[in-house]
Motif scaffolding. Structure first.
Motif, short mmCIF file in Angstrom:
data_model
loop_
_atom_site.label_atom_id
_atom_site.label_comp_id
_atom_site.label_asym_id
_atom_site.label_seq_id
_atom_site.Cartn_x
_atom_site.Cartn_y
_atom_site.Cartn_z
N ARG A 3 0.86 -1.16 -0.09
CA ARG A 3 -0.01 0.11 0.19
C ARG A 3 0.66 1.30 -0.04
NH1 ARG A 3 -2.40 -3.06 4.04
NH2 ARG A 3 -4.31 -4.33 3.40
N THR A 4 1.85 1.30 -0.90
CA THR A 4 2.62 2.48 -1.06
C THR A 4 2.71 3.11 -2.32
OG1 THR A 4 4.60 1.08 -1.65
CG2 THR A 4 4.44 1.77 0.88
N ILE A 5 3.05 4.26 -2.45
CA ILE A 5 3.30 5.13 -3.75
C ILE A 5 4.45 5.73 -3.64
CG2 ILE A 5 2.43 6.64 -5.45
CD1 ILE A 5 -0.41 6.00 -4.19
N ASN A 6 5.22 5.44 -4.80
CA ASN A 6 6.57 6.19 -5.00
C ASN A 6 6.16 7.47 -5.62
OD1 ASN A 6 8.32 4.30 -4.01
ND2 ASN A 6 8.45 3.10 -5.64
N VAL A 7 6.74 8.56 -5.04
CA VAL A 7 6.14 10.06 -5.55
C VAL A 7 7.32 10.41 -6.21
CG1 VAL A 7 5.36 12.15 -4.88
CG2 VAL A 7 4.76 10.27 -3.57
N ARG A 8 7.17 11.03 -7.59
CA ARG A 8 7.95 11.56 -8.37
C ARG A 8 7.51 12.96 -8.27
NH1 ARG A 8 9.27 7.80 -12.83
NH2 ARG A 8 8.32 5.96 -12.38
N ALA A 9 8.34 13.76 -7.40
CA ALA A 9 8.23 15.01 -6.83
C ALA A 9 8.28 16.02 -7.91
CB ALA A 9 9.02 15.46 -5.79
N THR A 10 7.23 16.98 -8.22
CA THR A 10 7.29 17.94 -9.11
C THR A 10 7.67 19.19 -8.78
OG1 THR A 10 4.83 18.23 -8.73
CG2 THR A 10 5.39 16.84 -10.56
N LYS A 11 7.45 19.58 -7.40
CA LYS A 11 7.95 20.78 -7.00
C LYS A 11 8.97 21.03 -6.30
CE LYS A 11 5.84 24.57 -4.16
NZ LYS A 11 4.70 25.17 -3.44
N SER A 12 9.24 20.14 -5.12
CA SER A 12 10.42 20.29 -4.40
C SER A 12 11.63 19.28 -4.91
CB SER A 12 10.31 19.87 -2.91
OG SER A 12 9.67 18.34 -2.92
N HIS A 13 11.39 18.50 -5.97
CA HIS A 13 12.39 17.61 -6.15
C HIS A 13 12.76 16.55 -5.46
CE1 HIS A 13 12.14 19.85 -9.90
NE2 HIS A 13 12.50 20.83 -9.33
#
Length: 326
Positions: free
Chosen positions: A191-201
């Motif tokens: 139940r995890t999602i790897n986040v590709r950050a768009t703002k803070s990188h």
């Protein structure tokens, strides 16, 4: 020679490779407003043109022109100090980029940056916001029953739109992060999602609750394959594109709020656009407050939110503490 419109389009394209989509869009809007103000004196509602200025191209602007433009925004346009500050930054970046374009062979005048000597630090109004903007900036969050009401009142396709709202609430994702999530980023067992950050990188991993298992599995195994383009890698494609757009996510949340009777207009800005109380970002605020109420420490929340600065996260402490006092 390249036109003003062409230079601005080139500027936007360059910023999109350096900044988040949101920042690049804001910079573009700021420069377009300046170009319109320069080329069409007196046409904007906030521009009285008391000095009978002549029309100019954007690279003909003087420092005095820039000061007058910013004063018009601040005094006549209803813009808050922070918004005018953002214009100052965007303008300075633009003129720096214009000279880089000239150096790289684009047919554009190489000029002295008129924003280099632009000092507005003494403008007391910049330290204030309009009353309406301050009200909007007050962090608004939803109670659990209001989140349920949002999820229950989405438009079609209802399962996809409900999952979008519930994921925003469960994970605190930004819109840009949600639309850029790919199927391979989701681990349904953990139940995890790897986040590709768009703002803070700052890439990170977030979790969702077991209550989403059924709707997530149905989306991935039944509804998504039927709705999506066959070759899309994204978690939320549409029938027309590989991935859903950020603006459309905002529309999904806004329409659900309207349907649930929760939405209201906070104010109408200088451009005539209505600013609404409930947005996709409201669910991010709601996630943060819920985490703090449940005893999460602020450093952990900072990592989960993808905040570069702890001060950004600490603003939620007041909300959670106020509720305890109430």
């Amino acid at each position: 020679m390249i036109s003003s419109a062409g230079a601005i389009a080139e500027f936007k394209q360059r910023q999109q490779t350096k900044k988040s989509d949101h920042t690049a869009k804001n910079y573009d809007q700021c420069i377009r407003s300046l170009a319109e103000w320069l080329q069409n004196p007196g046409s904007a509602g906030y521009d009285p043109n008391k000095r009978d200025r002549e029309s100019k191209e954007i690279w003909e602007a003087s420092t005095a022109d820039l000061r007058t433009f910013l004063r018009n925004l601040l005094n006549n346009g209803g813009y808050a100090g922070g918004t005018v500050d953002n214009h100052v930054i965007a303008i300075n970046v633009f003129y720096q980029e214009v000279n880089k374009m000239a150096e790289e062979g684009i047919d554009i005048p190489q000029i002295d940056n008129p924003a280099a000597d632009l000092d507005v630090s003494g403008w007391s109004q910049l330290k204030k916001g309009t009353k309406k903007e301050q009200e909007l900036k007050e962090l608004h969050y939803l109670e659990p029953d209001e989140v349920e009401s949002l999820a229950d009142n989405v438009d079609s396709p209802s399962l996809r739109n409900e999952l979008i709202i519930r994921l925003l609430y469960h994970t605190g994702l930004r819109r840009g992060e949600l639309v850029n999530t790919r199927v391979v980023d989701v681990d349904t067992e953990e139940r995890t999602i790897n986040v590709r950050a768009t703002k803070s990188h700052l890439n990170r991993t977030v979790r969702y609750q077991p209550s989403l298992d059924a709707i997530m599995n149905r989306w991935l195994n039944v509804n998504r394959p039927a709705l999506s383009k066959p070759d899309s890698d994204y978690l939320f494609p549409t029938t027309h594109s590989d991935q859903i757009g950020e603006a459309y996510v905002g529309t999904i949340v806004g329409d659900a709020a309207e349907n649930a009777g929760l939405q209201e207009v906070v104010f109408t800005d200088a451009s005539g656009r209505e600013r609404m109380k409930i947005s996709a970002h409201t669910l991010r605020h709601t996630y943060a407050v819920r985490c703090l109420k449940n005893g999460m420490d602020v450093r952990t929340l900072q990592k989960l939110m993808g905040h570069a600065q702890i001060e950004t996260t600490e603003k939620y402490l007041r909300l959670s503490e106020d509720d305890v006092l109430d």
